[in-house]
Design a protein around this motif. Structure first.
Motif, short mmCIF file in Angstrom:
data_model
loop_
_atom_site.label_atom_id
_atom_site.label_comp_id
_atom_site.label_asym_id
_atom_site.label_seq_id
_atom_site.Cartn_x
_atom_site.Cartn_y
_atom_site.Cartn_z
N ILE A 87 -43.49 9.01 28.56
CA ILE A 87 -42.91 9.69 29.73
C ILE A 87 -41.45 10.07 29.46
O ILE A 87 -41.01 11.18 29.79
N THR A 88 -40.69 9.16 28.86
CA THR A 88 -39.28 9.42 28.58
C THR A 88 -39.10 10.60 27.64
O THR A 88 -38.28 11.50 27.89
N LEU A 89 -39.87 10.63 26.58
CA LEU A 89 -39.76 11.75 25.63
C LEU A 89 -40.24 13.05 26.28
O LEU A 89 -39.75 14.14 25.94
N GLY A 90 -41.19 12.94 27.21
CA GLY A 90 -41.64 14.13 27.93
C GLY A 90 -40.54 14.74 28.78
O GLY A 90 -40.48 15.96 28.96
N HIS A 91 -39.64 13.90 29.31
CA HIS A 91 -38.50 14.40 30.08
C HIS A 91 -37.46 15.04 29.18
O HIS A 91 -36.78 16.00 29.58
N TRP A 92 -37.30 14.52 27.97
CA TRP A 92 -36.25 15.00 27.07
C TRP A 92 -36.65 16.22 26.26
O TRP A 92 -35.81 17.06 25.93
N ILE A 93 -37.93 16.30 25.88
CA ILE A 93 -38.37 17.33 24.93
C ILE A 93 -39.45 18.18 25.60
O ILE A 93 -40.50 17.66 25.99
N HIS A 95 -40.84 21.07 24.09
CA HIS A 95 -41.78 21.61 23.10
C HIS A 95 -42.85 20.56 22.81
O HIS A 95 -42.53 19.44 22.39
N GLU A 96 -44.11 20.91 23.03
CA GLU A 96 -45.18 19.93 22.97
C GLU A 96 -45.36 19.29 21.59
O GLU A 96 -45.53 18.08 21.47
N LEU A 97 -45.35 20.09 20.54
CA LEU A 97 -45.54 19.54 19.21
C LEU A 97 -44.39 18.62 18.83
O LEU A 97 -44.60 17.52 18.31
N LEU A 98 -43.16 19.06 19.14
CA LEU A 98 -42.00 18.22 18.83
C LEU A 98 -42.02 16.93 19.65
O LEU A 98 -41.64 15.86 19.16
N ARG A 99 -42.45 17.03 20.90
CA ARG A 99 -42.54 15.82 21.74
C ARG A 99 -43.51 14.81 21.13
O ARG A 99 -43.21 13.60 21.06
N GLN A 100 -44.65 15.30 20.68
CA GLN A 100 -45.65 14.38 20.14
C GLN A 100 -45.21 13.81 18.78
O GLN A 100 -45.45 12.63 18.48
N LEU A 101 -44.56 14.64 17.97
CA LEU A 101 -44.03 14.13 16.71
C LEU A 101 -42.95 13.08 16.97
O LEU A 101 -42.87 12.07 16.25
N ALA A 102 -42.13 13.32 17.98
CA ALA A 102 -41.09 12.35 18.33
C ALA A 102 -41.70 11.04 18.80
O ALA A 102 -41.17 9.96 18.49
N LEU A 103 -42.82 11.10 19.51
CA LEU A 103 -43.50 9.88 19.96
C LEU A 103 -44.00 9.07 18.77
O LEU A 103 -43.81 7.84 18.71
N ILE A 104 -44.64 9.74 17.83
CA ILE A 104 -45.11 9.05 16.63
C ILE A 104 -43.93 8.46 15.87
O ILE A 104 -43.96 7.30 15.43
N GLY A 105 -42.87 9.25 15.71
CA GLY A 105 -41.70 8.77 14.99
C GLY A 105 -41.04 7.59 15.66
O GLY A 105 -40.59 6.65 15.01
#
Length: 415
Positions: A87-93, A95-105
């Motif tokens: 949820i937090t990364l969804g608020h910050w990012i 772009h969907e692909l970047l958001r999901q990559l950030a979650l994995i990272g």
């Protein structure tokens, strides 16, 4: 139901590992004051007791690490950590692909940070206490930085490609993902001896002409084609010795740790290598690769099935976001929890591995010499502080090699 099963399997995993670990500690402790008869002429009581203390210390550290890993897993799943990150990364990012990559990272970074103190303690406390560590703090952090760089360079495109395939292929994505995973592994096998390994170690051609001729003659007798014999500066990091094959097809290399060559006589090095060639000749490596390929397909198909089930997410403490892709969330959840449900497969894998080791020993006895391999193993057991008296049940569950007594007895029967 999934929540209950997850809790049951996680508790069973932790409790069984603690039960086996405590059995190992008690068994090794009880037998530390007498060297088994098979080893009494070559291994002294002091070395035997040192190996017992080393084994007990490693087992205790492993149990502590497993407990922390289980708590982190609970924190990510049922306690809401992964949900909060998503949820937090969804608020910050946006772009969907970047958001999901950030979650994995983010998940990998947290798990890496949790494991870092254990890696530090293992190197600079436990290994140093028993005289094995030769790594400096600067080298430790340099290795960590290089590993992180490799993960970013290779892992980011892999994850981006897999997430794109999931978005494009829909329910058929596991087959495409599996193909991508196989291609990635082939790439890493090709890159490792050429690019990755030289980032960490220096490799030089084997200079000892006599040993080189002996090994080349052995390889020729066994029908093994190699592109070269190399020595690696393993002594920069550890006093432990080893040897391994790397590369694909006709570009296979034989690599020796310098610590191994310093400990063993030429005929003993030949016997150790003959054992490794036994794995090649009996197609153990090919069979393990095939099992790995098929197992990865099963896991991808299971991940694809779970990907489309809302209960898979909610059962593990995560509510998927509406109107946004949850592909990274599915991958993280699946590959994070699947070891909890598959730990019981460990004994079967260990059993098959021990069978392969006996076959490789038999091959070495035929093509080199059983006595030379026995002599090499006794030196390695002694120098590496390997316990000669492991708990039988712990050994059956975990050990990929036969215990020392059974292995030496088997080799003596072949001499």
């Amino acid at each position: 139901m999934l929540t209950l099963l997850f809790i049951i399997f996680l508790l069973a995993d932790v409790l069984l590992r603690f039960y086996l670990g405590l059995r190992q500690i008690r068994h090794v402790y009880r037998h530390q004051n007498q060297v088994p008869a098979e080893f009494s002429e070559r291994i002294g009581l002091h070395s035997h007791q040192r190996a017992a203390r080393y084994t007990i210390a490693r087992t205790r550290l492993g149990l502590s690490e497993r407990l922390v890993e289980a708590l982190v897993l609970l924190g990510f799943t049922l306690l809401g950590g992964l949900q909060w990150l998503d949820i937090t990364l969804g608020h910050w990012i946006s772009h969907e692909l970047l958001r999901q990559l950030a979650l994995i990272g983010a998940v990998l970074a947290i798990m890496g940070l949790v494991g870092l103190p254990f890696a530090w303690y293992r190197k600079f406390v436990l290994e140093a206490r028993f005289g094995f560590n030769r790594m400096t703090p600067a080298l430790f952090f340099a290795d960590t930085a290089k590993t992180l760089l490799i993960i970013l360079v290779l892992g980011t495109p892999l994850c981006a490609a897999l997430l794109s395939l999931m978005d494009w292929a829909g329910p058929s994505w596991p087959w495409y993902g599996w193909g991508l995973w196989l291609a990635f592994n082939l790439l890493v096998l090709w890159l490792y001896p050429r690019v990755i390994a030289p980032l960490f170690n220096t490799f030089k051609p084997l200079e000892d002409a006599g040993l080189r001729d002996r090994i080349n003659a052995l390889a020729q007798r066994c029908g093994f084609q190699t592109s070269g014999l190399y020595v690696m500066d393993g002594s920069r990091r550890s006093a432990h010795g080893n040897a391994y094959f790397t590369g694909l097809g006709r570009q296979k290399r034989i690599v020796f740790f310098d610590t191994l060559l310093n400990k063993l006589q030429p005929e003993e090095v030949e016997a150790v290598l003959a054992h490794e060639l036994g794995h090649f000749k009996h197609r153990h490596i090919q069979r393990r690769l095939l099992i790995s390929v098929l197992t990865s397909l099963v896991f991808f198909l299971l991940a694809g099935w779970a990907w489309g089930k809302v209960g898979f997410y909610t059962g593990l403490g995560v509510i998927p976001q509406l109107g946004r892709p949850n592909d990274a969330l599915a991958l993280i959840l699946f590959f994070m929890v699947v070891p909890t449900f598959t730990f019981w497969m460990g004994p079967l894998s260990a059993l098959l591995s021990r069978r392969d080791e006996y076959q490789a020993d038999h091959f070495a006895a035929q093509h080199s010499g059983a006595q030379d391999l026995i002599s090499a193993l006794l030196k390695l057991y002694n120098d590496n502080a390997a316990t000669l008296t492991p708990d039988p049940l712990h050994s059956a569950f975990y050990d990929s090699h036969p215990n020392a007594i059974d292995r030496i007895r088997h080799l003596k029967s072949l001499a």
